[in-house]
Design an enzyme around this catalytic site. Structure first.
Site, PDB file in Angstrom:
ATOM      1  N   ASN A   1     -27.466 -15.233  28.024  1.00 19.35           N
ATOM      2  CA  ASN A   1     -26.766 -14.293  28.914  1.00 19.35           C
ATOM      3  C   ASN A   1     -26.310 -13.018  28.219  1.00 19.35           C
ATOM      4  O   ASN A   1     -26.010 -12.034  28.874  1.00 19.35           O
ATOM      5  CB  ASN A   1     -25.557 -14.973  29.575  1.00 19.35           C
ATOM      6  CG  ASN A   1     -24.606 -15.568  28.565  1.00 19.35           C
ATOM      7  OD1 ASN A   1     -24.974 -16.458  27.797  1.00 19.35           O
ATOM      8  ND2 ASN A   1     -23.396 -15.070  28.527  1.00 19.35           N
TER       9      ASN A   1
ATOM     10  N   ALA B   1     -24.683 -19.455  42.046  1.00 17.22           N
ATOM     11  CA  ALA B   1     -25.155 -18.529  43.088  1.00 17.22           C
ATOM     12  C   ALA B   1     -24.779 -17.069  42.835  1.00 17.22           C
ATOM     13  O   ALA B   1     -25.530 -16.163  43.200  1.00 17.22           O
ATOM     14  CB  ALA B   1     -24.605 -18.966  44.449  1.00 17.22           C
TER      15      ALA B   1
ATOM     16  N   CYS C   1     -16.284 -12.721  29.465  1.00 13.39           N
ATOM     17  CA  CYS C   1     -14.997 -13.315  29.111  1.00 13.39           C
ATOM     18  C   CYS C   1     -14.430 -12.717  27.824  1.00 13.39           C
ATOM     19  O   CYS C   1     -13.273 -12.910  27.514  1.00 13.39           O
ATOM     20  CB  CYS C   1     -15.138 -14.827  28.974  1.00 13.39           C
ATOM     21  SG  CYS C   1     -16.518 -15.306  27.958  1.00 13.39           S
TER      22      CYS C   1
HETATM   23  N1  PLP Z   1     -23.950 -20.305  31.802  1.00 13.98           N
HETATM   24  C1  PLP Z   1     -24.348 -19.036  31.680  1.00 13.98           C
HETATM   25  C2  PLP Z   1     -25.558 -18.719  30.852  1.00 13.98           C
HETATM   26  C3  PLP Z   1     -23.662 -17.992  32.317  1.00 13.98           C
HETATM   27  O1  PLP Z   1     -24.062 -16.725  32.175  1.00 13.98           O
HETATM   28  C4  PLP Z   1     -22.517 -18.333  33.093  1.00 13.98           C
HETATM   29  C5  PLP Z   1     -21.731 -17.275  33.759  1.00 13.98           C
HETATM   30  O2  PLP Z   1     -21.184 -16.405  33.130  1.00 13.98           O
HETATM   31  C6  PLP Z   1     -22.144 -19.678  33.205  1.00 13.98           C
HETATM   32  C7  PLP Z   1     -22.885 -20.631  32.549  1.00 13.98           C
HETATM   33  C8  PLP Z   1     -20.958 -20.103  34.022  1.00 13.98           C
HETATM   34  O3  PLP Z   1     -21.285 -20.124  35.382  1.00 13.98           O
HETATM   35  P1  PLP Z   1     -20.167 -20.238  36.528  1.00 13.98           P
HETATM   36  O4  PLP Z   1     -19.617 -18.875  36.692  1.00 13.98           O
HETATM   37  O5  PLP Z   1     -20.913 -20.695  37.741  1.00 13.98           O
HETATM   38  O6  PLP Z   1     -19.184 -21.248  36.101  1.00 13.98           O
END
Ligand code: PLP
Length: 375
Positions: A151, A200, A327
């Protein structure tokens, strides 16, 4: 002031069709899916139609999709279940996972005194697969948890290659597919992946809803208790409007995939060219060749003093980008992902994550580049 939203890996704008679908469900289809009367049965049918639609788009069975509050919950559930239900004695992962995996692996590993191994990462974000093979060759029952698309830097993992290594050694394979579901094709019937997750709000759907993909035949137990919903393994009254909105968003993502992907990939190239023209010493963090088409992470050739004020400066101009993952914005700590990949020198320089969607335009990139020039 125009808002320039270039933070689509953090979250995305809802499509108008998704808002319309959710509004309809919220105002008209308010039944409790567990009620046996027709109002309840109607809500239940919306959930099951949504599940079938999602499964059809991902090449899996409807029963393999379990709705959750999002990917953080789904990741935690799967990792815990691998230890509690499948009795793995080791978890293999990396330090560049999203915190929803990294912290779950660390906490659950500690709670159950399980061996946790982190694979080496190349400076392009590639995972050391030779090390994975070497570790798995000892036959210890293992969960391998490796994300599909990173990400922060967008590095892509070869799911088939890793899945086949896991199969060969009888290891379970979980992949955090949050950044790729809805953005690339999946055919879970063919993929050697046991567990995957989605959220989503990453594909123009609502926040607070996602799902776990759990391969048929893998019997997991609930993480919380209290009802029969989702076959009793994820109890709690279903968020019908969110589930319907998610199914609509995924359907539209796949209907528009080819045109959106080529448009966004073109925009990413435009951004690289434009940034390189303005800052000849700019570096792309992660892999240029193996980077996902909507994520661009760059190390700016600027003084480290500018690191903290750069997002503030861009924000003042209505430009939303991210430094590492969402974050961490506002924090002076370097991104845990970049810390694994960059040299000590580069980690002190400002890095920006620019993440794109089909709503972005070349004008957005021009505004960003002009703002960076002015710093
Ligand atoms: N995993 C990845 C790679 C993400 O980018 C995110 C969101 O930032 C998450 C998990 C967490 O997802 P959620 O916002 O549905 O808890």
């Amino acid at each position: 002031m125009k808002t320039v939203y270039l933070d689509n890996a953090a979250t995305t704008q809802l499509r108008s069709e998704v808002v319309a679908e959710m509004t309809k469900v919220l105002s008209e289809d308010y039944g409790n899916p567990s009620s046996t009367h027709s109002v309840g049965r109607h809500a239940k049918s919306i959930i099951e139609t949504s599940r079938k639609s999602i499964a059809a788009n991902l090449g899996c069975l409807a029963q393999e999709i379990i709705f959750t509050s999002g990917a953080t919950e789904a990741n935690n559930w799967i990792i815990r279940s691998a230890v509690v239900d499948f009795k793995v004695e080791r978890i293999i992962s990396t330090k560049i996972e999203h915190h929803a995996v990294l912290e779950a692996v660390e906490h659950i590993g500690h709670e159950f005194s399980i061996d946790v191994q982190f694979l080496n990462i190349g400076n392009d974000g590639a995972v050391d697969l030779a090390q994975l093979k070497e570790l798995l060759s000892d036959g210890v029952p293992t969960l391998v948890s490796l994300m599909h698309v990173n990400n922060e830097v967008g590095t892509v993992l070869d799911l088939v290659k890793v899945g086949n290594i896991c199969r060969l050694h009888n290891a379970y394979f979980h992949s955090d597919t949050v950044q790729s579901i809805g953005k690339t094709e999946f055919n879970f019937k063919e993929l050697p992946v046991d567990f995957a997750v989605a959220s989503a709000h990453k594909f123009h759907g609502p926040k607070g809803v996602g799902f776990a993909y759990i391969r048929k035949g893998l019997v997991v137990n609930p993480m919380v208790f209290g009802g029969e919903q989702e076959k009793g393994i994820r109890p709690g009254t279903e968020s019908v409007h969110n589930i319907a909105g998610m199914a609509k968003a995924l359907e539209l993502s796949y209907t528009n995939l080819e045109s959106d992907r080529s448009y966004i990939a073109g925009l990413k190239n435009f951004a690289i060219e434009s940034l390189t023209k303005t800052f000849p010493n700019i570096k792309v963090n992660g892999s240029r060749e193996n980077g996902f088409y909507n994520i661009l992470n760059v190390c700016l050739p600027m003084d480290e003093q500018k690191t903290l004020m750069i997002l503030f400066h861009l924000d003042m101009k209505g430009i939303a980008v991210s430094r590492g993952s969402a974050c961490q914005s506002g924090s002076a700590k370097p991104s845990h992902v970049l810390a694994e990949m960059l040299t000590d020198d580069d980690i002190r320089k400002p890095s920006l994550r620019i993440s794109l969607s089909h709503y972005n335009t070349e004008e957005d990139i021009d505004i960003l580049v002009d703002a960076l020039k002015a710093i």
